[in-house]
Design a protein around this motif. Structure first.
Motif, PDB file in Angstrom:
ATOM      1  N   ASN A  42      -8.399  -7.592  -1.324  1.00 30.77           N
ATOM      2  CA  ASN A  42      -9.315  -6.692  -2.011  1.00 30.77           C
ATOM      3  C   ASN A  42      -9.308  -5.351  -1.295  1.00 30.77           C
ATOM      4  O   ASN A  42      -9.935  -5.194  -0.238  1.00 30.77           O
ATOM      5  CB  ASN A  42     -10.729  -7.271  -2.038  1.00 30.77           C
ATOM      6  CG  ASN A  42     -11.707  -6.366  -2.776  1.00 30.77           C
ATOM      7  OD1 ASN A  42     -11.319  -5.342  -3.351  1.00 30.77           O
ATOM      8  ND2 ASN A  42     -12.993  -6.732  -2.765  1.00 30.77           N
ATOM      9  N   PRO A  43      -8.592  -4.347  -1.826  1.00 29.44           N
ATOM     10  CA  PRO A  43      -8.492  -3.059  -1.126  1.00 29.44           C
ATOM     11  C   PRO A  43      -9.806  -2.310  -1.042  1.00 29.44           C
ATOM     12  O   PRO A  43      -9.935  -1.376  -0.254  1.00 29.44           O
ATOM     13  CB  PRO A  43      -7.464  -2.287  -1.979  1.00 29.44           C
ATOM     14  CG  PRO A  43      -7.536  -2.915  -3.335  1.00 29.44           C
ATOM     15  CD  PRO A  43      -7.851  -4.351  -3.092  1.00 29.44           C
ATOM     16  N   GLU A  44     -10.793  -2.700  -1.831  1.00 22.54           N
ATOM     17  CA  GLU A  44     -12.084  -2.017  -1.824  1.00 22.54           C
ATOM     18  C   GLU A  44     -13.059  -2.623  -0.814  1.00 22.54           C
ATOM     19  O   GLU A  44     -14.146  -2.077  -0.591  1.00 22.54           O
ATOM     20  CB  GLU A  44     -12.713  -2.058  -3.219  1.00 22.54           C
ATOM     21  CG  GLU A  44     -11.829  -1.482  -4.323  1.00 22.54           C
ATOM     22  CD  GLU A  44     -11.458  -0.037  -4.052  1.00 22.54           C
ATOM     23  OE1 GLU A  44     -12.324   0.710  -3.535  1.00 22.54           O
ATOM     24  OE2 GLU A  44     -10.320   0.341  -4.340  1.00 22.54           O
ATOM     25  N   ALA A  45     -12.701  -3.745  -0.217  1.00 18.73           N
ATOM     26  CA  ALA A  45     -13.608  -4.425   0.707  1.00 18.73           C
ATOM     27  C   ALA A  45     -13.772  -3.626   1.991  1.00 18.73           C
ATOM     28  O   ALA A  45     -12.861  -2.912   2.425  1.00 18.73           O
ATOM     29  CB  ALA A  45     -13.078  -5.826   1.016  1.00 18.73           C
ATOM     30  N   ARG A  46     -14.949  -3.740   2.608  1.00 26.20           N
ATOM     31  CA  ARG A  46     -15.191  -3.076   3.885  1.00 26.20           C
ATOM     32  C   ARG A  46     -14.322  -3.646   4.998  1.00 26.20           C
ATOM     33  O   ARG A  46     -13.916  -2.927   5.914  1.00 26.20           O
ATOM     34  CB  ARG A  46     -16.675  -3.220   4.274  1.00 26.20           C
ATOM     35  CG  ARG A  46     -17.621  -2.372   3.470  1.00 26.20           C
ATOM     36  CD  ARG A  46     -17.523  -0.914   3.877  1.00 26.20           C
ATOM     37  NE  ARG A  46     -18.497  -0.083   3.189  1.00 26.20           N
ATOM     38  CZ  ARG A  46     -18.579   1.233   3.326  1.00 26.20           C
ATOM     39  NH1 ARG A  46     -17.728   1.850   4.121  1.00 26.20           N
ATOM     40  NH2 ARG A  46     -19.475   1.925   2.674  1.00 26.20           N
ATOM     41  N   ASP A  92      -9.437  12.416  -0.070  1.00 25.93           N
ATOM     42  CA  ASP A  92      -8.333  11.603  -0.577  1.00 25.93           C
ATOM     43  C   ASP A  92      -6.966  12.160  -0.207  1.00 25.93           C
ATOM     44  O   ASP A  92      -5.958  11.458  -0.319  1.00 25.93           O
ATOM     45  CB  ASP A  92      -8.435  11.476  -2.104  1.00 25.93           C
ATOM     46  CG  ASP A  92      -9.626  10.649  -2.547  1.00 25.93           C
ATOM     47  OD1 ASP A  92     -10.134   9.872  -1.711  1.00 25.93           O
ATOM     48  OD2 ASP A  92     -10.049  10.800  -3.710  1.00 25.93           O
ATOM     49  N   SER A  99     -10.836  -5.626   5.838  1.00 24.96           N
ATOM     50  CA  SER A  99      -9.530  -6.152   5.457  1.00 24.96           C
ATOM     51  C   SER A  99      -8.948  -6.889   6.660  1.00 24.96           C
ATOM     52  O   SER A  99      -9.124  -6.464   7.801  1.00 24.96           O
ATOM     53  CB  SER A  99      -8.590  -5.009   5.048  1.00 24.96           C
ATOM     54  OG  SER A  99      -9.086  -4.326   3.922  1.00 24.96           O
ATOM     55  N   THR A 149     -12.385   4.158   9.685  1.00 24.25           N
ATOM     56  CA  THR A 149     -11.939   2.768   9.771  1.00 24.25           C
ATOM     57  C   THR A 149     -11.468   2.469  11.185  1.00 24.25           C
ATOM     58  O   THR A 149     -10.729   3.263  11.787  1.00 24.25           O
ATOM     59  CB  THR A 149     -10.782   2.488   8.790  1.00 24.25           C
ATOM     60  OG1 THR A 149     -11.202   2.772   7.461  1.00 24.25           O
ATOM     61  CG2 THR A 149     -10.328   1.039   8.875  1.00 24.25           C
ATOM     62  N   ASP A 177      -1.001   6.083   2.800  1.00 29.30           N
ATOM     63  CA  ASP A 177      -2.248   5.453   3.247  1.00 29.30           C
ATOM     64  C   ASP A 177      -2.076   4.600   4.498  1.00 29.30           C
ATOM     65  O   ASP A 177      -3.045   3.997   4.967  1.00 29.30           O
ATOM     66  CB  ASP A 177      -2.822   4.575   2.128  1.00 29.30           C
ATOM     67  CG  ASP A 177      -3.237   5.392   0.915  1.00 29.30           C
ATOM     68  OD1 ASP A 177      -3.615   6.565   1.109  1.00 29.30           O
ATOM     69  OD2 ASP A 177      -3.181   4.854  -0.215  1.00 29.30           O
ATOM     70  N   ARG A 228     -13.919  -0.834   7.735  1.00 31.30           N
ATOM     71  CA  ARG A 228     -14.365   0.481   7.290  1.00 31.30           C
ATOM     72  C   ARG A 228     -15.845   0.655   7.636  1.00 31.30           C
ATOM     73  O   ARG A 228     -16.722   0.158   6.925  1.00 31.30           O
ATOM     74  CB  ARG A 228     -14.150   0.627   5.784  1.00 31.30           C
ATOM     75  CG  ARG A 228     -12.694   0.850   5.390  1.00 31.30           C
ATOM     76  CD  ARG A 228     -12.584   1.490   4.023  1.00 31.30           C
ATOM     77  NE  ARG A 228     -13.248   0.687   2.996  1.00 31.30           N
ATOM     78  CZ  ARG A 228     -13.579   1.146   1.791  1.00 31.30           C
ATOM     79  NH1 ARG A 228     -13.353   2.407   1.493  1.00 31.30           N
ATOM     80  NH2 ARG A 228     -14.138   0.347   0.911  1.00 31.30           N
ATOM     81  N   GLU A 242       0.843  -1.185   0.000  1.00 26.67           N
ATOM     82  CA  GLU A 242       0.000   0.000   0.000  1.00 26.67           C
ATOM     83  C   GLU A 242       0.879   1.236   0.000  1.00 26.67           C
ATOM     84  O   GLU A 242       2.058   1.189   0.369  1.00 26.67           O
ATOM     85  CB  GLU A 242      -0.939   0.011   1.217  1.00 26.67           C
ATOM     86  CG  GLU A 242      -0.247  -0.174   2.541  1.00 26.67           C
ATOM     87  CD  GLU A 242      -1.239  -0.409   3.689  1.00 26.67           C
ATOM     88  OE1 GLU A 242      -2.403  -0.025   3.559  1.00 26.67           O
ATOM     89  OE2 GLU A 242      -0.827  -1.000   4.701  1.00 26.67           O
ATOM     90  N   ASP A 260     -17.113   5.281   4.471  1.00 28.56           N
ATOM     91  CA  ASP A 260     -16.074   5.547   3.490  1.00 28.56           C
ATOM     92  C   ASP A 260     -14.928   6.361   4.077  1.00 28.56           C
ATOM     93  O   ASP A 260     -13.834   6.413   3.504  1.00 28.56           O
ATOM     94  CB  ASP A 260     -16.657   6.299   2.293  1.00 28.56           C
ATOM     95  CG  ASP A 260     -17.603   5.420   1.480  1.00 28.56           C
ATOM     96  OD1 ASP A 260     -17.490   4.185   1.595  1.00 28.56           O
ATOM     97  OD2 ASP A 260     -18.441   5.972   0.747  1.00 28.56           O
TER      98      ASP A 260
END
Length: 799
Positions: free
Chosen positions: A393-397, A526, A399, A476, A68, A470, A64, A473
């Motif tokens: 999967n970096p988009e998953a709620r 971001d 990790s 986390t 981040d 998360r 990553e 959005d």
């Protein structure tokens, strides 16, 4: 000969200075004469550069962006390490606020102790984790001279410095933080070449040079690739070993060193989901003599550093690390395995002549012909196995990463102190035969002290996991825990007249440490990340081998007048437990002005409990006990800015205040304190690093000039060794000193090549950073300083 050498040095210095001056002074003129087309090309180059804060790291066991990761990390890729002329762990510590490296042993030439955020100790296991890829290589101090090894800085993909305890994902030894040396992997699709060569001259010393090359070649495109590299560096010495009575030079520029590094890796991808990477890392460092000089023989202002030691303090440190990494893509998750074996042998010949003379005759100036070497050996054989299953999967709620870790670490330590002159010295001073007082003569007619194979085994089995959930959005939550089962056993054998009857003892210690972590991360957009963490770290406990009869060992009450009795003990404590820290950290990472400016800041508070500390006894033995607590607090701040398309500026500031919270004595009736409440842990409180680079057109090529400035503040607070309440009434000694260093580099890039001239330690700083002597009454002081002003040229290539 000396005049000719100085004339050659003067010529080289003048030539390099003139060239550097031309390059630096030509910046405005060349920039002014550049055409609009040249300017547009420079703008395009600047815009195509990777924005600050986009280095990819694996601090959380997955790839990553550095920007981040919600923890305090300093990361340096290969290009940035080359820009700053980083060649060793010493250089890394100087450019990383919060990191302290101490080379303070006046006899063992290779000894070093690293600490992060003030969590520093030479007792027991290391407080800082040292990793090559996924393999820990730090050492436990079971003898008198153990220290952790560090890889040379060549052919590294990056170096990561993780501040604060990493007890969940990295385990024991990462109590204060972790330093990771990540090696490059073979490229399956393209041929890659990296090379670096350098030559330099140190004022008043010998030449330094290096050469290294790395090649990555696809053997079967997309499926099989190999990478090999080799590196050799010689650091020329600048301290002469002389006969202290006559001044005759015995070894010119004695403190030189040689480093050899060989790496090889094979990357095999038999299927799209399976990757197998066997690798091997080999390193050999040989040091000709230590970096301490005698103050009464030297003239630092005139660039003259001399040592009057009777014996060269040589050191050899060799290790080999074969490893096998296997990664299997399971779709929504990845399975990773790392199997490795670390085999290290370190040996040194250390000069105890001054110490022995001061101890037995009262004067450190030993008689003509006397020599008393100490032969010290340390070995490590560490087997480690780690298996991790983690989401990819970096988009998953949600990790997650779960894993198991096993290590079996063997160490062997030995020390033999040879002094055949001792019986005569002792008789001349006291008029009493040596054997009458000590009950025996020298061992084998040679040795006053023998530590014969102290052998230890550390076993660790751990399970760990960490979840990042998360909630929204922007928000986390993080929770993790590591549960370890540790077992330590040791056998130590001592012999010699200062020991009394031979000692042969065996013991073990078992523990089950638990280290949780909690965190919260908030990303309003971001370009901004805010985080807070609470984490626990630990250091494995151990067993203290028995001490000798001269220490005052008895089966009953303490005996007054003996080393143990004077501190209220009848024996040493057999066991010492793990110590632990709780760290609380808040921080932010942000990108501004279209990612032209990056800011990374954090503040921390660390509570260190049950500290493992060494207790030295007048009989020559020592033991480790859990004594007292300490608090470390501070902050670090880093900014990097592309001021214009041609000018970048950066800076780092760090502050650490680490002090003991309570007064601790070695035993109930000890006459002095071990530490006193308010004593500071030795470190440089403030660290400041500033850098800047200006790019311009140079005869149709990319020219650049840069500076790197490093500052470390003096530690004015009292440390345990300097506090009179702890027996440290010797005010002639000094703590950690202020240090200013400026380095300049100017060069040109031509296609794949980068050619540059540099000057390190521009101001020729030669302040004594440390001062030591063997006994409180000894008039002989030995000091250490930084390498004098050094001029050189570097050529590197990347393809």
């Amino acid at each position: 000969m000396r005049r000719m050498a100085m004339q050659k040095l003067g010529y080289l210095r003048s030539s390099l200075l003139a060239t550097c001056t031309v390059l630096f002074c030509s910046v405005p003129a060349l920039a002014q004469d550049a055409t609009d087309e040249d300017t547009n090309q420079a703008d395009a180059r600047a815009e195509s550069q990777t924005p600050p804060g986009t280095i990819i790291v694996t601090a959380r066991r997955q790839e990553e962006s550095l920007a981040d990761v919600p923890i305090s990390i300093a990361a340096y890729d290969q290009a940035s390490l080359d820009k700053q002329g980083v060649r060793s762990i010493d250089d890394i510590s100087q450019i990383t606020p919060g990191v302290t490296l101490t080379r303070g042993d006046q006899r063992n030439a290779g000894a070093a102790n690293i600490a992060i955020r003030g969590i520093s100790s030479t007792a027991g296991s290391s407080t800082t984790g040292i990793y090559i890829d996924d393999t820990p290589i730090q050492v436990r101090n079971i003898g008198f001279s153990a220290f952790s090894p560090f890889p040379a800085v060549f052919d590294l993909e990056r170096v990561e410095v993780l501040r604060g305890p990493q007890g969940t994902l990295f385990g024991a030894g990462s109590q204060g933080g972790t330093v990771r040396f990540i090696t490059p992997k073979p490229d399956l699709d393209f041929m890659r070449v990296y090379g670096r060569a350098e030559v330099a001259m140190t004022e008043g010393g010998a030449a330094s040079y290096e050469a290294g090359a790395a090649v990555s070649v696809p053997l079967v495109e997309g499926s099989l690739a190999a990478r090999v590299s080799g590196y050799h560096r010689r650091d020329g010495g600048y301290i002469d070993r002389v006969n202290y009575m006559s001044g005759e030079v015995l070894d010119k520029n004695a403190n030189h060193s040689e480093t050899i590094v060989l790496q090889a890796a094979l990357k095999w991808q038999p299927t799209e989901t399976l990757t197998i990477t066997p690798s091997v890392f080999y390193q050999d460092i040989d040091i000709g003599d230590g970096n301490y000089y005698w103050e009464d023989l030297s003239d630092p202002d005139d660039g003259e550093f001399r040592s009057g030691n009777a014996v060269l303090n040589t050191s050899t440190d060799r290790f080999i690390l074969p490893a096998l990494a296997v990664e299997l893509d399971l779709g929504g998750a990845s399975l990773f395995s790392n199997t490795s074996y670390f085999d290290r042998k370190q040996s040194a010949v250390n000069d105890y002549t001054v110490f022995e003379a001061a101890l037995w005759t009262g004067s450190p100036y030993y008689p003509a012909g006397m020599f008393a070497p100490a032969f010290q050996n340390n070995e490590q054989q560490n087997f480690t196995q780690e298996i991790r299953l983690q989401s990819n999967n970096p988009e998953a709620r949600l990790s997650w990463v779960f894993g198991a870790f096993y290590s079996h670490s063997k160490q062997v330590a030995a020390q033999l102190v040879q002094d055949t002159f001792l019986p005569e010295l002792f008789f001349n001073r006291t008029g009493v035969p040596f054997e009458v007082v000590f009950g025996q003569g020298l061992v084998d007619g040679l040795y006053t002290f023998v530590l014969d194979d102290a052998r230890s085994v550390d076993k660790q089995l751990a399970g760990f996991g960490q979840l990042d959930w998360r909630l929204t959005d922007k928000l986390t939550l993080t929770a993790g825990v590591r549960v370890s089962q540790t077992k330590f056993n040791i056998r130590a054998q001592f012999a010699g007249p200062v020991v009394g009857p031979p000692v042969d003892d065996t013991g073990e210690q078992k523990e089950t440490p638990i280290t949780p972590k909690f965190g919260v991360t908030y990303e309003p957009n971001d370009d901004l990340l805010l985080y807070a963490n609470a984490a626990k770290g630990f250091r494995i406990g151990g067993y203290n081998p028995a001490v000798g009869v001269p220490c005052g060992v008895s089966a009953g009450d303490p005996r007054p007048g003996t080393p143990l009795g004077n501190i209220g003990l009848s024996n040493r404590p057999p066991l010492f437990e793990s110590d632990s820290v709780w760290s609380y950290e808040v921080g932010t990472k942000s990108q501004m002005f279209g990612s032209r400016v990056s800011v990374d800041a954090s503040a921390f508070y660390i509570d260190w409990q049950n500290i493992q500390q060494n207790v030295g006894l007048a009989c020559g033995f020592a033991f480790t006990d859990n004594l007292g607590s300490a608090t470390s607090k501070g902050f670090d701040f880093a900014v990097q800015a592309a001021v214009t398309n041609a000018l970048t500026l950066g800076g780092q500031v760090g502050y650490v205040k680490a002090e003991f919270d309570e007064t601790v004595r070695a035993g109930p009736s000890a006459a002095r304190n071990l530490v006193t409440e308010g004593d500071d842990i030795p470190l440089n409180p403030w660290q400041v690093n500033l850098n800047g680079q200006y790019s311009y057109d140079l005869a149709g090529h990319d020219g650049y000039s840069r500076f790197d400035y490093k500052f470390q503040s003096e530690q004015k607070a009292t440390t345990p060794a300097l506090n009179p309440l702890n027996g440290g009434s010797d005010l002639t000694l000094i703590g950690r000193q202020e240090l200013h260093q400026l380095s300049l580099r100017s060069g040109v890039r031509m296609d794949a090549f980068d050619i540059s001239l540099f000057v390190n330690n521009v101001f020729n700083t030669h302040k004594a950073l440390f001062r030591q002597h063997d006994t409180a009454a000894s008039p002989l002081y030995r000091s250490i300083t930084v390498r004098p002003r050094t001029f050189g040229m570097t050529v590197s290539a990347r393809y």
